[in-house]
Motif scaffolding. Structure first.
Motif: not given
Length: 317
Positions: A85-106
Motif C-alpha cells: 500500500r505504501h508503494l502504491f501511494r508513493r506511485h500515486r504522487e508521481a501519477a495522481p490521475e492514474m486509474r486503477v481497476m481490479i477484477s477479483t472474486n466475490s
C-alpha cells in the motif's frame, strides 16, 4: 467422469478443432519477456521483510513505475499489505490521475474463503485510501456460458449427488494491463505470499493491439452483468463510520461491525458508471457486503470472524 469429459476427449482427438481453437488464434509477439523466481523464499522474513529478492515482485513494480494513466488487474484475491500500500501511494504522487481497476472474486465466487477474509478486512483501505475501483465477480455471471459451457450438466450432476451448492465461476487468472500497452500474464497473485515468498513465473508482453484486446476482456468481466462494484456506503453513520472502521481495523481485535464499503448492483435500465461518477448512487443499489451468499452460510460467518481477529491472522492467510 466419462460423461463430463466426453466432449473434451472428442475435441482432443480432432486435429481440425485443435487447429481452429489454438493454432489459428496464435500470433507472433516480438516484445515479450519471461520472468521467473527460483524455488524458495524470496525474503529473509516472509511478509514483514523490508526487502525481497523476488524477480516477479521487482518486475511488477518496475512496470508500475512506468504506468501513468491506467492499470487494470485481475487476481483471485487482493491482499495488499502495508508495504504494498505504501508503494502504491508513493506511485500515486508521481501519477495522481492514474486509474486503477481490479477484477477479483466475490465471496460467492471465491474458492478460498480464508484468503478472501484477508481481502475483506483490507477492502475499505483499497477503496478509501488507495482510490482503487474494485469489481467482484458474481458466482453466476453473464459470461457463464462462454467460460463454463457445461454448466447445466454440472448443475444436474451436483443435484444428483445431493450437493447443496450449484457450480459457480471463480477467477483464477492473474492478468494485468499497464497503460493499454503492456500485458502481464502469469502466476503473480496480489498478495504477500507472491510478493515475498515466491511469485513463480509470468510473461510481460509489450504490444498495443494485444493489450487493447485484453483490456476489453477485463472491462467486460468488470461490467454490471458479470461483477458487483465495491463502493463506499453513502449513509451509514455518515462521516463517522469511516474513521471508526479505520480505528477498529488497527486494533488487534476489530470489533466494529459496520463496514464502510458494500457491493453495488446496477439498477434495471440504468447506465453503467464508475464509483466516482456523480450519478453512481442514483444508478446503483447496495446489495450488502456478501452478495451471492445466504445470511447463515458458513463461509460468510467464517469471513466475519476472521475479519474481527484479522490483525493477528492476516499475515498467516
Amino acid at each position: 467422469l466419462d460423461t463430463v469429459f466426453a466432449a473434451v476427449d472428442r475435441a482432443a482427438g480432432d486435429p481440425a478443432g485443435i487447429q481452429r481453437t489454438f493454432v489459428d488464434r496464435m500470433k507472433r509477439e516480438d516484445g515479450l519477456s519471461f520472468v521467473a523466481d527460483a524455488p524458495g523464499r524470496k525474503a529473509d522474513f516472509a511478509y514483514t521483510s523490508l526487502g525481497t529478492r523476488s524477480r516477479m515482485f521487482h518486475g511488477f513494480w518496475d512496470q508500475m513505475g512506468e504506468t501513468r494513466e491506467e492499470l487494470l488487474m485481475q487476481s483471485p484475491y487482493t491482499v495488499f499489505d502495508l508495504r504494498a500500500r505504501h508503494l502504491f501511494r508513493r506511485h500515486r504522487e508521481a501519477a495522481p490521475e492514474m486509474r486503477v481497476m481490479i477484477s477479483t472474486n466475490s465471496l460467492g465466487a471465491a474458492d478460498h474463503t480464508i484468503t478472501y477474509a484477508a481481502n475483506y478486512r483490507l477492502r475499505s483501505k483499497l477503496i478509501r485510501k488507495m482510490k482503487f475501483e474494485v469489481y467482484e465477480m458474481k458466482p453466476h455471471p453473464g459470461i457463464m456460458a462462454a467460460h463454463l459451457p457445461d454448466f447445466d450438466d454440472l448443475k444436474a450432476r451436483a443435484e444428483a449427488e445431493g450437493k447443496s451448492k450449484e457450480p459457480y465461476l471463480s477467477i483464477h487468472a492473474k492478468t494485468f494491463v499497464f497503460d493499454r500497452r503492456v500485458v502481464y500474464i502469469g502466476t503473480l497473485n496480489l498478495d504477500p505470499r507472491s510478493f515475498y515468498v515466491n511469485g513463480e513465473c509470468g510473461v510481460f508482453i509489450d504490444d498495443v493491439e494485444f493489450a487493447l484486446e485484453m483490456r476489453e476482456t477485463l472491462l467486460r468481466e468488470m461490467g454490471a452483468a458479470n461483477s458487483w462494484v465495491i463502493a463506499k456506503n453513502r449513509y451509514l453513520l455518515g462521516f463517522l463510520n469511516g474513521p471508526l472502521e479505520t480505528l477498529s481495523s488497527t486494533l488487534p481485535v476489530d470489533p466494529w461491525p459496520i463496514r464502510n464499503t458494500s457491493g453495488y448492483e446496477l439498477k434495471p435500465g440504468a447506465e453503467e458508471v464508475s464509483p466516482t461518477h456523480p450519478d453512481f448512487y442514483e444508478n446503483y443499489v447496495s446489495v450488502g457486503s456478501f452478495p451471492g451468499t445466504t445470511p447463515l452460510e458458513q463461509r460468510r460467518i467464517f469471513t466475519s470472524i476472521l475479519k474481527t481477529f484479522g490483525m493477528a491472522t492476516t499475515p498467516l492467510l
